[in-house]
Scaffold this motif. Structure first.
Motif, mmCIF file in Angstrom:
data_model
loop_
_atom_site.group_PDB
_atom_site.id
_atom_site.type_symbol
_atom_site.label_atom_id
_atom_site.label_comp_id
_atom_site.label_asym_id
_atom_site.label_seq_id
_atom_site.Cartn_x
_atom_site.Cartn_y
_atom_site.Cartn_z
ATOM 1 N N UNK A 42 60.318 51.420 21.387
ATOM 2 C CA UNK A 42 59.354 51.732 20.330
ATOM 3 C C UNK A 42 58.632 53.047 20.620
ATOM 4 N N UNK A 43 58.261 53.249 21.870
ATOM 5 C CA UNK A 43 57.594 54.501 22.250
ATOM 6 C C UNK A 43 58.549 55.680 22.077
ATOM 7 N N UNK A 44 59.788 55.513 22.485
ATOM 8 C CA UNK A 44 60.786 56.576 22.330
ATOM 9 C C UNK A 44 61.021 56.899 20.860
ATOM 10 N N UNK A 45 61.026 55.878 20.021
ATOM 11 C CA UNK A 45 61.170 56.096 18.583
ATOM 12 C C UNK A 45 60.018 56.935 18.055
ATOM 13 N N UNK A 46 58.792 56.633 18.500
ATOM 14 C CA UNK A 46 57.626 57.400 18.072
ATOM 15 C C UNK A 46 57.680 58.845 18.526
ATOM 16 N N UNK A 47 58.107 59.057 19.763
ATOM 17 C CA UNK A 47 58.208 60.430 20.283
ATOM 18 C C UNK A 47 59.251 61.219 19.489
ATOM 19 N N UNK A 48 60.397 60.595 19.225
ATOM 20 C CA UNK A 48 61.424 61.267 18.423
ATOM 21 C C UNK A 48 60.913 61.586 17.024
ATOM 22 N N UNK A 49 60.137 60.683 16.451
ATOM 23 C CA UNK A 49 59.592 60.915 15.108
ATOM 24 C C UNK A 49 58.631 62.097 15.096
ATOM 25 N N UNK A 50 57.820 62.248 16.134
ATOM 26 C CA UNK A 50 56.887 63.376 16.213
ATOM 27 C C UNK A 50 57.661 64.686 16.352
ATOM 28 N N UNK A 51 58.685 64.698 17.184
ATOM 29 C CA UNK A 51 59.499 65.908 17.362
ATOM 30 C C UNK A 51 60.189 66.275 16.047
ATOM 31 N N UNK A 52 60.727 65.278 15.359
ATOM 32 C CA UNK A 52 61.390 65.540 14.080
ATOM 33 C C UNK A 52 60.393 66.016 13.033
ATOM 34 N N UNK A 53 59.174 65.475 13.050
ATOM 35 C CA UNK A 53 58.147 65.913 12.094
ATOM 36 C C UNK A 53 57.799 67.379 12.315
ATOM 37 N N UNK A 54 57.738 67.800 13.581
ATOM 38 C CA UNK A 54 57.504 69.222 13.871
ATOM 39 C C UNK A 54 58.606 70.074 13.243
ATOM 40 N N UNK A 55 59.845 69.645 13.405
ATOM 41 C CA UNK A 55 60.972 70.420 12.879
ATOM 42 C C UNK A 55 60.934 70.483 11.358
ATOM 43 N N UNK A 56 60.554 69.397 10.716
ATOM 44 C CA UNK A 56 60.451 69.403 9.257
ATOM 45 C C UNK A 56 59.349 70.363 8.820
ATOM 46 N N UNK A 57 58.245 70.376 9.556
ATOM 47 C CA UNK A 57 57.149 71.294 9.233
ATOM 48 C C UNK A 57 57.551 72.746 9.483
ATOM 49 N N UNK A 58 58.400 72.990 10.468
ATOM 50 C CA UNK A 58 58.820 74.353 10.799
ATOM 51 C C UNK A 58 59.945 74.845 9.897
ATOM 52 N N UNK A 59 60.649 73.949 9.241
ATOM 53 C CA UNK A 59 61.815 74.323 8.447
ATOM 54 C C UNK A 59 61.537 75.345 7.349
ATOM 55 N N UNK A 60 60.408 75.294 6.644
ATOM 56 C CA UNK A 60 60.192 76.302 5.588
ATOM 57 C C UNK A 60 60.175 77.742 6.096
ATOM 58 N N UNK A 61 59.940 77.964 7.383
ATOM 59 C CA UNK A 61 59.957 79.335 7.916
ATOM 60 C C UNK A 61 61.332 79.962 7.795
ATOM 61 N N UNK A 62 62.365 79.166 7.890
ATOM 62 C CA UNK A 62 63.715 79.708 7.848
ATOM 63 C C UNK A 62 64.573 79.088 6.755
ATOM 64 N N UNK A 63 63.912 78.505 5.761
ATOM 65 C CA UNK A 63 64.660 77.884 4.664
ATOM 66 C C UNK A 63 65.424 78.952 3.877
ATOM 67 N N UNK A 64 66.667 78.684 3.528
ATOM 68 C CA UNK A 64 67.451 79.666 2.790
ATOM 69 C C UNK A 64 67.018 79.799 1.325
ATOM 70 N N UNK A 65 66.264 78.833 0.820
ATOM 71 C CA UNK A 65 65.820 78.871 -0.573
ATOM 72 C C UNK A 65 64.423 79.482 -0.622
ATOM 73 N N UNK A 66 64.267 80.520 -1.398
ATOM 74 C CA UNK A 66 62.997 81.241 -1.455
ATOM 75 C C UNK A 66 61.846 80.333 -1.882
ATOM 76 N N UNK A 67 62.082 79.431 -2.813
ATOM 77 C CA UNK A 67 61.017 78.563 -3.314
ATOM 78 C C UNK A 67 60.527 77.605 -2.234
ATOM 79 N N UNK A 68 61.325 77.332 -1.227
ATOM 80 C CA UNK A 68 60.934 76.407 -0.174
ATOM 81 C C UNK A 68 60.067 77.070 0.895
ATOM 82 N N UNK A 69 60.038 78.407 0.898
ATOM 83 C CA UNK A 69 59.256 79.131 1.905
ATOM 84 C C UNK A 69 57.824 79.330 1.414
ATOM 85 N N UNK A 70 56.848 79.159 2.306
ATOM 86 C CA UNK A 70 55.470 79.382 1.896
ATOM 87 C C UNK A 70 55.212 80.875 1.669
ATOM 88 N N UNK A 71 54.289 81.169 0.778
ATOM 89 C CA UNK A 71 53.845 82.554 0.545
ATOM 90 C C UNK A 71 54.756 83.269 -0.307
#
Length: 90
Positions: A61-90
């Motif tokens: 259960x703890x490992x699942x939570x740690x993996x979820x936090x790491x994946x959440x970081x990646x989802x939050x970071x994804x718009x920086x390099x998203x290939x679709x212009x509308x998905x990028x902030x700014x």
């Protein structure tokens, strides 16, 4: 647009493992626990007590939570390099 970093890609890939790890942990420990019923008991019942099985479930259960936090970081970071212009902030 900066390219995705290796860590970002790896973290997104690990995100796929979150539900897999959760259900595998629950399934294995549930099968190893005498008298446990998947239909009549909550999954959290597997983590109660001083047995090795409870420790294994809690570590899963703890490992699942740690993996979820790491994946959440990646989802939050994804718009920086998203290939679709509308998905990028700014």
């Amino acid at each position: 647009m900066p390219p995705p970093r290796r860590f970002d890609r790896a973290a997104l890939s690990l995100g796929i493992g979150v539900p897999v790890l959760y259900f595998v942990t629950q399934g294995v420990v549930g099968l190893l626990t005498p008298g446990y019923s998947f239909r009549q008991q909550a999954a959290s019942d597997l983590g109660v007590g001083d047995s090795v099985r409870a420790t294994l479930f809690n570590l899963g259960a703890i490992s699942t939570g740690v993996l979820a936090v790491v994946a959440a970081y990646a989802v939050a970071a994804a718009p920086r390099w998203a290939p679709i212009r509308a998905a990028r902030p700014g």
